[in-house]
Design a protein around this motif. Structure first.
Motif, PDB file in Angstrom:
ATOM      1  N   GLU A  68       0.841  -1.191   0.000  1.00 18.12           N
ATOM      2  CA  GLU A  68       0.000   0.000   0.000  1.00 18.12           C
ATOM      3  C   GLU A  68       0.877   1.242   0.000  1.00 18.12           C
ATOM      4  O   GLU A  68       2.091   1.158   0.137  1.00 18.12           O
ATOM      5  CB  GLU A  68      -0.886   0.039   1.252  1.00 18.12           C
ATOM      6  CG  GLU A  68      -2.078  -0.871   1.208  1.00 18.12           C
ATOM      7  CD  GLU A  68      -3.139  -0.432   0.219  1.00 18.12           C
ATOM      8  OE1 GLU A  68      -3.169   0.757  -0.179  1.00 18.12           O
ATOM      9  OE2 GLU A  68      -3.938  -1.285  -0.171  1.00 18.12           O
ATOM     10  N   GLU A  69       0.221   2.397  -0.098  1.00 18.28           N
ATOM     11  CA  GLU A  69       0.938   3.657   0.020  1.00 18.28           C
ATOM     12  C   GLU A  69       1.421   3.814   1.455  1.00 18.28           C
ATOM     13  O   GLU A  69       0.809   3.284   2.400  1.00 18.28           O
ATOM     14  CB  GLU A  69       0.032   4.831  -0.341  1.00 18.28           C
ATOM     15  CG  GLU A  69      -0.341   4.880  -1.802  1.00 18.28           C
ATOM     16  CD  GLU A  69      -1.156   6.098  -2.152  1.00 18.28           C
ATOM     17  OE1 GLU A  69      -0.948   7.163  -1.541  1.00 18.28           O
ATOM     18  OE2 GLU A  69      -2.012   5.983  -3.036  1.00 18.28           O
ATOM     19  N   GLU A  70       2.495   4.545   1.625  1.00 18.92           N
ATOM     20  CA  GLU A  70       3.103   4.735   2.941  1.00 18.92           C
ATOM     21  C   GLU A  70       2.117   5.323   3.944  1.00 18.92           C
ATOM     22  O   GLU A  70       2.088   4.931   5.114  1.00 18.92           O
ATOM     23  CB  GLU A  70       4.330   5.642   2.815  1.00 18.92           C
ATOM     24  CG  GLU A  70       5.038   5.881   4.116  1.00 18.92           C
ATOM     25  CD  GLU A  70       6.185   6.852   3.996  1.00 18.92           C
ATOM     26  OE1 GLU A  70       7.152   6.686   4.745  1.00 18.92           O
ATOM     27  OE2 GLU A  70       6.115   7.778   3.155  1.00 18.92           O
ATOM     28  N   ARG A  71       1.270   6.226   3.499  1.00 20.25           N
ATOM     29  CA  ARG A  71       0.342   6.908   4.411  1.00 20.25           C
ATOM     30  C   ARG A  71      -0.610   5.938   5.117  1.00 20.25           C
ATOM     31  O   ARG A  71      -1.034   6.188   6.242  1.00 20.25           O
ATOM     32  CB  ARG A  71      -0.437   8.002   3.686  1.00 20.25           C
ATOM     33  CG  ARG A  71      -1.354   7.521   2.606  1.00 20.25           C
ATOM     34  CD  ARG A  71      -2.061   8.698   1.902  1.00 20.25           C
ATOM     35  NE  ARG A  71      -2.816   8.218   0.776  1.00 20.25           N
ATOM     36  CZ  ARG A  71      -4.054   7.715   0.867  1.00 20.25           C
ATOM     37  NH1 ARG A  71      -4.648   7.652   2.020  1.00 20.25           N
ATOM     38  NH2 ARG A  71      -4.669   7.286  -0.221  1.00 20.25           N
ATOM     39  N   MET A  72      -0.933   4.831   4.469  1.00 17.38           N
ATOM     40  CA  MET A  72      -1.822   3.837   5.088  1.00 17.38           C
ATOM     41  C   MET A  72      -1.162   3.210   6.324  1.00 17.38           C
ATOM     42  O   MET A  72      -1.816   3.002   7.345  1.00 17.38           O
ATOM     43  CB  MET A  72      -2.198   2.748   4.087  1.00 17.38           C
ATOM     44  CG  MET A  72      -2.945   3.258   2.887  1.00 17.38           C
ATOM     45  SD  MET A  72      -4.516   4.015   3.298  1.00 17.38           S
ATOM     46  CE  MET A  72      -5.449   2.581   3.749  1.00 17.38           C
ATOM     47  N   PHE A  73       0.122   2.916   6.230  1.00 15.60           N
ATOM     48  CA  PHE A  73       0.859   2.322   7.348  1.00 15.60           C
ATOM     49  C   PHE A  73       1.055   3.337   8.474  1.00 15.60           C
ATOM     50  O   PHE A  73       0.967   2.994   9.648  1.00 15.60           O
ATOM     51  CB  PHE A  73       2.211   1.792   6.863  1.00 15.60           C
ATOM     52  CG  PHE A  73       2.099   0.555   6.021  1.00 15.60           C
ATOM     53  CD1 PHE A  73       2.233  -0.708   6.584  1.00 15.60           C
ATOM     54  CD2 PHE A  73       1.857   0.640   4.656  1.00 15.60           C
ATOM     55  CE1 PHE A  73       2.125  -1.852   5.814  1.00 15.60           C
ATOM     56  CE2 PHE A  73       1.750  -0.494   3.877  1.00 15.60           C
ATOM     57  CZ  PHE A  73       1.877  -1.752   4.456  1.00 15.60           C
ATOM     58  N   VAL A  74       1.307   4.589   8.103  1.00 16.95           N
ATOM     59  CA  VAL A  74       1.498   5.649   9.100  1.00 16.95           C
ATOM     60  C   VAL A  74       0.192   5.934   9.837  1.00 16.95           C
ATOM     61  O   VAL A  74       0.169   6.020  11.070  1.00 16.95           O
ATOM     62  CB  VAL A  74       2.040   6.934   8.430  1.00 16.95           C
ATOM     63  CG1 VAL A  74       2.047   8.096   9.392  1.00 16.95           C
ATOM     64  CG2 VAL A  74       3.439   6.689   7.870  1.00 16.95           C
ATOM     65  N   LYS A  75      -0.912   6.026   9.101  1.00 22.24           N
ATOM     66  CA  LYS A  75      -2.203   6.316   9.732  1.00 22.24           C
ATOM     67  C   LYS A  75      -2.625   5.205  10.695  1.00 22.24           C
ATOM     68  O   LYS A  75      -3.168   5.465  11.763  1.00 22.24           O
ATOM     69  CB  LYS A  75      -3.285   6.521   8.676  1.00 22.24           C
ATOM     70  CG  LYS A  75      -3.209   7.854   7.996  1.00 22.24           C
ATOM     71  CD  LYS A  75      -4.379   8.071   7.087  1.00 22.24           C
ATOM     72  CE  LYS A  75      -4.219   9.421   6.408  1.00 22.24           C
ATOM     73  NZ  LYS A  75      -5.478  10.053   6.151  1.00 22.24           N
ATOM     74  N   ARG A  76      -2.369   3.973  10.319  1.00 19.70           N
ATOM     75  CA  ARG A  76      -2.721   2.840  11.192  1.00 19.70           C
ATOM     76  C   ARG A  76      -1.923   2.906  12.486  1.00 19.70           C
ATOM     77  O   ARG A  76      -2.448   2.662  13.581  1.00 19.70           O
ATOM     78  CB  ARG A  76      -2.484   1.519  10.486  1.00 19.70           C
ATOM     79  CG  ARG A  76      -2.917   0.335  11.275  1.00 19.70           C
ATOM     80  CD  ARG A  76      -4.331   0.503  11.707  1.00 19.70           C
ATOM     81  NE  ARG A  76      -5.093  -0.688  11.370  1.00 19.70           N
ATOM     82  CZ  ARG A  76      -6.300  -0.904  11.823  1.00 19.70           C
ATOM     83  NH1 ARG A  76      -6.877  -0.049  12.619  1.00 19.70           N
ATOM     84  NH2 ARG A  76      -6.931  -1.972  11.483  1.00 19.70           N
ATOM     85  N   ALA A  77      -0.657   3.268  12.398  1.00 15.44           N
ATOM     86  CA  ALA A  77       0.179   3.382  13.599  1.00 15.44           C
ATOM     87  C   ALA A  77      -0.306   4.536  14.484  1.00 15.44           C
ATOM     88  O   ALA A  77      -0.320   4.424  15.712  1.00 15.44           O
ATOM     89  CB  ALA A  77       1.633   3.589  13.200  1.00 15.44           C
ATOM     90  N   GLN A  78      -0.724   5.640  13.872  1.00 11.27           N
ATOM     91  CA  GLN A  78      -1.228   6.782  14.640  1.00 11.27           C
ATOM     92  C   GLN A  78      -2.529   6.443  15.357  1.00 11.27           C
ATOM     93  O   GLN A  78      -2.750   6.880  16.481  1.00 11.27           O
ATOM     94  CB  GLN A  78      -1.429   7.987  13.718  1.00 11.27           C
ATOM     95  CG  GLN A  78      -0.143   8.577  13.218  1.00 11.27           C
ATOM     96  CD  GLN A  78      -0.347   9.632  12.139  1.00 11.27           C
ATOM     97  OE1 GLN A  78      -1.431   9.764  11.559  1.00 11.27           O
ATOM     98  NE2 GLN A  78       0.687  10.405  11.859  1.00 11.27           N
ATOM     99  N   GLN A  79      -3.372   5.639  14.734  1.00 12.67           N
ATOM    100  CA  GLN A  79      -4.639   5.252  15.352  1.00 12.67           C
ATOM    101  C   GLN A  79      -4.426   4.355  16.565  1.00 12.67           C
ATOM    102  O   GLN A  79      -5.241   4.355  17.488  1.00 12.67           O
ATOM    103  CB  GLN A  79      -5.525   4.519  14.344  1.00 12.67           C
ATOM    104  CG  GLN A  79      -6.055   5.393  13.245  1.00 12.67           C
ATOM    105  CD  GLN A  79      -6.791   4.601  12.180  1.00 12.67           C
ATOM    106  OE1 GLN A  79      -6.761   3.373  12.174  1.00 12.67           O
ATOM    107  NE2 GLN A  79      -7.431   5.293  11.260  1.00 12.67           N
ATOM    108  N   GLN A  80      -3.356   3.584  16.576  1.00 16.87           N
ATOM    109  CA  GLN A  80      -3.100   2.627  17.656  1.00 16.87           C
ATOM    110  C   GLN A  80      -2.289   3.210  18.810  1.00 16.87           C
ATOM    111  O   GLN A  80      -1.989   2.503  19.756  1.00 16.87           O
ATOM    112  CB  GLN A  80      -2.385   1.391  17.098  1.00 16.87           C
ATOM    113  CG  GLN A  80      -3.221   0.620  16.110  1.00 16.87           C
ATOM    114  CD  GLN A  80      -4.473   0.044  16.750  1.00 16.87           C
ATOM    115  OE1 GLN A  80      -4.446  -0.464  17.849  1.00 16.87           O
ATOM    116  NE2 GLN A  80      -5.581   0.136  16.042  1.00 16.87           N
ATOM    117  N   GLN A  81      -1.918   4.468  18.734  1.00 14.93           N
ATOM    118  CA  GLN A  81      -1.127   5.062  19.811  1.00 14.93           C
ATOM    119  C   GLN A  81      -1.999   5.474  20.976  1.00 14.93           C
ATOM    120  O   GLN A  81      -3.099   5.810  20.915  1.00 14.93           O
ATOM    121  CB  GLN A  81      -0.344   6.287  19.317  1.00 14.93           C
ATOM    122  CG  GLN A  81       0.813   5.900  18.474  1.00 14.93           C
ATOM    123  CD  GLN A  81       1.616   7.101  17.979  1.00 14.93           C
ATOM    124  OE1 GLN A  81       1.139   8.229  17.997  1.00 14.93           O
ATOM    125  NE2 GLN A  81       2.817   6.844  17.523  1.00 14.93           N
TER     126      GLN A  81
END
Length: 81
Positions: A68-81
């Protein structure tokens, strides 16, 4: 890549990824044979050739294989913080 990642698919991988650099090469091919006719330099392909507008970087989860695009991985990590 200064942000943490979390795979949006397997939701467990935070550390093992493949970074995929996308480099578009504008070309003209023969419609019948598929042979390369011309490879354009410096994005000077002419008015009928649209330039690539996709992401320069894609990320693959090295656990489940999702790309996927990088932003998908970053957003998922931000949601889990």
């Amino acid at each position: 890549m200064a942000n943490p990642y979390l795979c949006p698919n397997c939701k467990t991988n935070r550390s093992r990824f493949n970074l995929i650099q996308q480099v578009a090469t504008p070309v003209k091919i023969d419609a019948r044979s598929g042979d390369l006719i011309e490879q354009y330099e410096n994005n000077d392909a002419g008015p009928l050739h649209m330039t690539y507008r996709g992401p320069e970087l894609r990320v693959q989860c090295a656990t489940c294989g999702l790309i996927e695009e990088e932003r998908m991985f970053v957003k998922r990590a931000q949601q889990q913080q």
